[in-house]
Design an enzyme around this catalytic site. Sequence first.
Site, PDB file in Angstrom:
ATOM      1  N   ASP A  15       8.515  -3.941   2.875  1.00  0.00           N
ATOM      2  CA  ASP A  15       9.310  -3.809   4.099  1.00  0.00           C
ATOM      3  C   ASP A  15       8.951  -4.895   5.126  1.00  0.00           C
ATOM      4  O   ASP A  15       7.808  -5.349   5.180  1.00  0.00           O
ATOM      5  CB  ASP A  15       9.062  -2.418   4.692  1.00  0.00           C
ATOM      6  CG  ASP A  15      10.145  -2.018   5.677  1.00  0.00           C
ATOM      7  OD1 ASP A  15      11.180  -2.710   5.760  1.00  0.00           O
ATOM      8  OD2 ASP A  15       9.967  -1.005   6.383  1.00  0.00           O
ATOM      9  N   ASN A  17      11.141  -7.766   5.941  1.00  0.00           N
ATOM     10  CA  ASN A  17      11.774  -9.087   5.799  1.00  0.00           C
ATOM     11  C   ASN A  17      12.623  -9.447   7.019  1.00  0.00           C
ATOM     12  O   ASN A  17      12.594 -10.577   7.512  1.00  0.00           O
ATOM     13  CB  ASN A  17      12.705  -9.123   4.579  1.00  0.00           C
ATOM     14  CG  ASN A  17      11.962  -8.989   3.273  1.00  0.00           C
ATOM     15  OD1 ASN A  17      10.754  -9.179   3.219  1.00  0.00           O
ATOM     16  ND2 ASN A  17      12.692  -8.658   2.226  1.00  0.00           N
ATOM     17  N   ARG A  19      12.524  -8.300  10.153  1.00  0.00           N
ATOM     18  CA  ARG A  19      11.741  -8.568  11.373  1.00  0.00           C
ATOM     19  C   ARG A  19      10.998  -9.898  11.273  1.00  0.00           C
ATOM     20  O   ARG A  19      10.856 -10.624  12.245  1.00  0.00           O
ATOM     21  CB  ARG A  19      10.755  -7.412  11.634  1.00  0.00           C
ATOM     22  CG  ARG A  19      11.438  -6.220  12.297  1.00  0.00           C
ATOM     23  CD  ARG A  19      10.581  -5.006  12.226  1.00  0.00           C
ATOM     24  NE  ARG A  19      10.575  -4.454  10.880  1.00  0.00           N
ATOM     25  CZ  ARG A  19       9.632  -3.668  10.393  1.00  0.00           C
ATOM     26  NH1 ARG A  19       8.592  -3.348  11.139  1.00  0.00           N
ATOM     27  NH2 ARG A  19       9.710  -3.188   9.179  1.00  0.00           N
ATOM     28  N   TRP A  20      10.569 -10.237  10.082  1.00  0.00           N
ATOM     29  CA  TRP A  20       9.865 -11.517   9.868  1.00  0.00           C
ATOM     30  C   TRP A  20      10.801 -12.677  10.236  1.00  0.00           C
ATOM     31  O   TRP A  20      10.393 -13.635  10.884  1.00  0.00           O
ATOM     32  CB  TRP A  20       9.439 -11.605   8.397  1.00  0.00           C
ATOM     33  CG  TRP A  20       8.604 -12.790   8.037  1.00  0.00           C
ATOM     34  CD1 TRP A  20       7.247 -12.886   8.086  1.00  0.00           C
ATOM     35  CD2 TRP A  20       9.094 -14.055   7.549  1.00  0.00           C
ATOM     36  NE1 TRP A  20       6.849 -14.135   7.659  1.00  0.00           N
ATOM     37  CE2 TRP A  20       7.959 -14.869   7.321  1.00  0.00           C
ATOM     38  CE3 TRP A  20      10.355 -14.586   7.277  1.00  0.00           C
ATOM     39  CZ2 TRP A  20       8.051 -16.175   6.839  1.00  0.00           C
ATOM     40  CZ3 TRP A  20      10.455 -15.879   6.806  1.00  0.00           C
ATOM     41  CH2 TRP A  20       9.314 -16.657   6.592  1.00  0.00           C
ATOM     42  N   ARG A  28      18.519 -12.408   9.144  1.00  0.00           N
ATOM     43  CA  ARG A  28      17.775 -11.545   8.214  1.00  0.00           C
ATOM     44  C   ARG A  28      17.709 -12.144   6.802  1.00  0.00           C
ATOM     45  O   ARG A  28      16.729 -11.972   6.082  1.00  0.00           O
ATOM     46  CB  ARG A  28      18.449 -10.174   8.140  1.00  0.00           C
ATOM     47  CG  ARG A  28      18.417  -9.402   9.448  1.00  0.00           C
ATOM     48  CD  ARG A  28      19.245  -8.121   9.347  1.00  0.00           C
ATOM     49  NE  ARG A  28      18.804  -7.291   8.239  1.00  0.00           N
ATOM     50  CZ  ARG A  28      17.710  -6.540   8.270  1.00  0.00           C
ATOM     51  NH1 ARG A  28      16.978  -6.496   9.356  1.00  0.00           N
ATOM     52  NH2 ARG A  28      17.356  -5.812   7.229  1.00  0.00           N
ATOM     53  N   HIS A  32      14.842 -12.257   3.723  1.00  0.00           N
ATOM     54  CA  HIS A  32      14.958 -11.772   2.345  1.00  0.00           C
ATOM     55  C   HIS A  32      14.594 -12.870   1.352  1.00  0.00           C
ATOM     56  O   HIS A  32      14.009 -12.607   0.305  1.00  0.00           O
ATOM     57  CB  HIS A  32      16.368 -11.257   2.076  1.00  0.00           C
ATOM     58  CG  HIS A  32      16.666  -9.951   2.773  1.00  0.00           C
ATOM     59  ND1 HIS A  32      15.776  -8.907   2.819  1.00  0.00           N
ATOM     60  CD2 HIS A  32      17.759  -9.527   3.467  1.00  0.00           C
ATOM     61  CE1 HIS A  32      16.293  -7.895   3.498  1.00  0.00           C
ATOM     62  NE2 HIS A  32      17.492  -8.252   3.904  1.00  0.00           N
ATOM     63  N   ASN A  63      20.322   1.520   0.343  1.00  0.00           N
ATOM     64  CA  ASN A  63      20.562   0.152   0.825  1.00  0.00           C
ATOM     65  C   ASN A  63      22.024  -0.303   0.690  1.00  0.00           C
ATOM     66  O   ASN A  63      22.434  -1.285   1.298  1.00  0.00           O
ATOM     67  CB  ASN A  63      19.651  -0.866   0.106  1.00  0.00           C
ATOM     68  CG  ASN A  63      18.208  -0.826   0.561  1.00  0.00           C
ATOM     69  OD1 ASN A  63      17.290  -1.178  -0.184  1.00  0.00           O
ATOM     70  ND2 ASN A  63      17.970  -0.397   1.806  1.00  0.00           N
ATOM     71  N   TRP A  64      22.830   0.449  -0.087  1.00  0.00           N
ATOM     72  CA  TRP A  64      24.261   0.097  -0.189  1.00  0.00           C
ATOM     73  C   TRP A  64      24.940   0.185   1.176  1.00  0.00           C
ATOM     74  O   TRP A  64      25.986  -0.421   1.392  1.00  0.00           O
ATOM     75  CB  TRP A  64      24.993   1.022  -1.171  1.00  0.00           C
ATOM     76  CG  TRP A  64      24.567   0.844  -2.597  1.00  0.00           C
ATOM     77  CD1 TRP A  64      23.847   1.729  -3.339  1.00  0.00           C
ATOM     78  CD2 TRP A  64      24.822  -0.275  -3.466  1.00  0.00           C
ATOM     79  NE1 TRP A  64      23.637   1.233  -4.600  1.00  0.00           N
ATOM     80  CE2 TRP A  64      24.227   0.017  -4.714  1.00  0.00           C
ATOM     81  CE3 TRP A  64      25.506  -1.487  -3.314  1.00  0.00           C
ATOM     82  CZ2 TRP A  64      24.284  -0.872  -5.796  1.00  0.00           C
ATOM     83  CZ3 TRP A  64      25.563  -2.364  -4.397  1.00  0.00           C
ATOM     84  CH2 TRP A  64      24.968  -2.051  -5.604  1.00  0.00           C
ATOM     85  N   ARG A  66      23.994  -1.047   3.882  1.00  0.00           N
ATOM     86  CA  ARG A  66      23.792  -2.260   4.712  1.00  0.00           C
ATOM     87  C   ARG A  66      25.077  -3.095   4.718  1.00  0.00           C
ATOM     88  O   ARG A  66      25.943  -2.923   3.852  1.00  0.00           O
ATOM     89  CB  ARG A  66      22.636  -3.081   4.137  1.00  0.00           C
ATOM     90  CG  ARG A  66      21.313  -2.341   4.284  1.00  0.00           C
ATOM     91  CD  ARG A  66      20.125  -3.238   4.049  1.00  0.00           C
ATOM     92  NE  ARG A  66      18.908  -2.487   4.344  1.00  0.00           N
ATOM     93  CZ  ARG A  66      17.750  -3.023   4.681  1.00  0.00           C
ATOM     94  NH1 ARG A  66      17.627  -4.321   4.771  1.00  0.00           N
ATOM     95  NH2 ARG A  66      16.704  -2.270   4.938  1.00  0.00           N
ATOM     96  N   GLU A 194      -2.680   7.477  -3.839  1.00  0.00           N
ATOM     97  CA  GLU A 194      -3.255   7.134  -2.536  1.00  0.00           C
ATOM     98  C   GLU A 194      -2.239   6.268  -1.799  1.00  0.00           C
ATOM     99  O   GLU A 194      -1.500   5.483  -2.422  1.00  0.00           O
ATOM    100  CB  GLU A 194      -4.566   6.348  -2.731  1.00  0.00           C
ATOM    101  CG  GLU A 194      -5.652   7.139  -3.431  1.00  0.00           C
ATOM    102  CD  GLU A 194      -6.147   8.313  -2.590  1.00  0.00           C
ATOM    103  OE1 GLU A 194      -6.221   8.169  -1.352  1.00  0.00           O
ATOM    104  OE2 GLU A 194      -6.452   9.369  -3.170  1.00  0.00           O
TER     105      GLU A 194
HETATM  106  C1  FPP Z   1      12.984  -4.446   3.439  1.00  0.00           C
HETATM  107  O1  FPP Z   1      13.073  -5.324   4.518  1.00  0.00           O
HETATM  108  C2  FPP Z   1      13.303  -5.144   2.233  1.00  0.00           C
HETATM  109  C3  FPP Z   1      14.378  -4.885   1.440  1.00  0.00           C
HETATM  110  C4  FPP Z   1      15.395  -3.867   1.717  1.00  0.00           C
HETATM  111  C5  FPP Z   1      14.599  -5.656   0.240  1.00  0.00           C
HETATM  112  C6  FPP Z   1      13.389  -5.960  -0.564  1.00  0.00           C
HETATM  113  C7  FPP Z   1      13.788  -6.993  -1.492  1.00  0.00           C
HETATM  114  C8  FPP Z   1      13.133  -8.126  -1.732  1.00  0.00           C
HETATM  115  C9  FPP Z   1      11.805  -8.454  -1.220  1.00  0.00           C
HETATM  116  C10 FPP Z   1      13.778  -9.154  -2.565  1.00  0.00           C
HETATM  117  C11 FPP Z   1      14.145  -8.886  -3.959  1.00  0.00           C
HETATM  118  C12 FPP Z   1      13.092  -8.380  -4.845  1.00  0.00           C
HETATM  119  C13 FPP Z   1      12.736  -8.899  -6.029  1.00  0.00           C
HETATM  120  C14 FPP Z   1      11.937  -8.074  -6.966  1.00  0.00           C
HETATM  121  C15 FPP Z   1      13.079 -10.245  -6.461  1.00  0.00           C
HETATM  122  P1  FPP Z   1      14.044  -4.970   5.730  1.00  0.00           P
HETATM  123  O2  FPP Z   1      15.272  -5.776   5.572  1.00  0.00           O
HETATM  124  O3  FPP Z   1      14.267  -3.498   5.802  1.00  0.00           O
HETATM  125  O4  FPP Z   1      13.181  -5.488   6.920  1.00  0.00           O
HETATM  126  P2  FPP Z   1      13.145  -4.884   8.404  1.00  0.00           P
HETATM  127  O5  FPP Z   1      12.566  -3.501   8.296  1.00  0.00           O
HETATM  128  O6  FPP Z   1      12.231  -5.834   9.101  1.00  0.00           O
HETATM  129  O7  FPP Z   1      14.543  -4.935   8.902  1.00  0.00           O
END
Ligand code: FPP
Length: 229
Positions: A15, A17, A19-20, A28, A32, A63-64, A66, A194
């Site tokens: 989790d 991506n 915010r990063w 966003r 990703h 996630n669909w 989004r 854990e």
């Molecule tokens: C959460 O960040 C992340 C996701 C919903 C997607 C995770 C997917 C990947 C890292 C890429 C694909 C994976 C592979 C195995 C190649 P967020 O968007 O919810 O971040 P936020 O909470 O900061 O908004």
Amino acid sequence: MEGNNIPLHVGIIMDGNGRWAQKRGKERSYGHKAGSANVDRIVEHAFTIGVKSVTLYAFSSENWARPAEEVQQLMKLLAHYLKKLTAKAVKKQIRLNVLGAKERLSADLNAVIEKYTAKTAMFTERNLNVLVDYGGRGEIVRAARRAAEKGEITEESLAENLYTAGQPELDLIIRTGGEIRLSNFLLYQAAYAELYFTDVLWPDFDEAEFDKAIENYSKRKRRYGKVEC
Ligand code: FPP
């Protein structure tokens, strides 16, 4: 770290991506991309230190909801990185499994997934599970239906019908990005896992951060509901 304190099965909720990226004034999608690129080094590192199964939450059934553009980007990234992960898995003799309902994925993506995972189907020692279109509740319902079709529903028969059947018990769940919840991740398997939560955002979660989680895990006393003698 004692060798026997390495978790055999680690699940990761990747989790943070979005915010990063926002912290850097970017879209966003930029996050990703960085998050996907991060998967490779963490997977490599986890197997190097002796983990036998790694389960990554790549795309949940929720996630669909989004924005369509974001969903499309995540699907593209998945196809791209699954190819890279397959190459690594073949080289290191790791079985790659893409687990989830997958009904709503495009036929093309499903075909690509079939093609890639088949290349690693002969490996049995180690597993890299990528959860796509996955929800823990859905997995339990599916397992219960399958168990009922074959006979009685028991804890064992249910476990045998989970996506992760046959793999080591889930020992550790890591969630990056500061939220303290499971978000429908491996609910059945999480019973005695854990839990490790960190504020570090997924693209910044490097090998040293992973080691911190393992070290923290290695100091835990696991009692499975029993009293200590
Ligand atoms: C959460 O960040 C992340 C996701 C919903 C997607 C995770 C997917 C990947 C890292 C890429 C694909 C994976 C592979 C195995 C190649 P967020 O968007 O919810 O971040 P936020 O909470 O900061 O908004």
